[in-house]
Scaffold this motif. Sequence first.
Motif, short mmCIF file in Angstrom:
data_model
loop_
_atom_site.label_atom_id
_atom_site.label_comp_id
_atom_site.label_asym_id
_atom_site.label_seq_id
_atom_site.Cartn_x
_atom_site.Cartn_y
_atom_site.Cartn_z
N LEU A 17 0.84 -1.20 0.00
CA LEU A 17 0.00 0.00 0.00
C LEU A 17 0.87 1.25 0.00
O LEU A 17 0.60 2.22 -0.73
CB LEU A 17 -0.94 0.00 1.20
N GLN A 18 1.94 1.24 0.77
CA GLN A 18 2.85 2.39 0.81
C GLN A 18 3.51 2.61 -0.55
O GLN A 18 3.73 3.74 -0.96
CB GLN A 18 3.90 2.20 1.90
N LYS A 19 3.83 1.53 -1.26
CA LYS A 19 4.41 1.65 -2.60
C LYS A 19 3.44 2.31 -3.56
O LYS A 19 3.82 3.17 -4.36
CB LYS A 19 4.82 0.28 -3.13
N VAL A 20 2.18 1.91 -3.50
CA VAL A 20 1.15 2.51 -4.36
C VAL A 20 1.01 3.99 -4.03
O VAL A 20 0.97 4.84 -4.93
CB VAL A 20 -0.20 1.77 -4.21
N GLN A 21 0.94 4.31 -2.76
CA GLN A 21 0.78 5.70 -2.35
C GLN A 21 2.00 6.54 -2.75
O GLN A 21 1.86 7.70 -3.14
CB GLN A 21 0.54 5.77 -0.84
#
Length: 48
Positions: A17-21
């Motif tokens: 999720l952090q990578k997407v954000q």
Amino acid sequence: MSIYKQFPVADLNKNHLQKVQSLEKELRQELGENIVLIAYDEENRQEA
């Protein structure tokens, strides 16, 4: 049919999720536009 049944949200762990954000933020800065990336679970997708 509900949009959530057609495109069920992918179950991402915190790291993914952090990578997407992070990519959303990077694209916003590069393009100067509000970019939102959506991750859905194609395997559990139900056709309309």
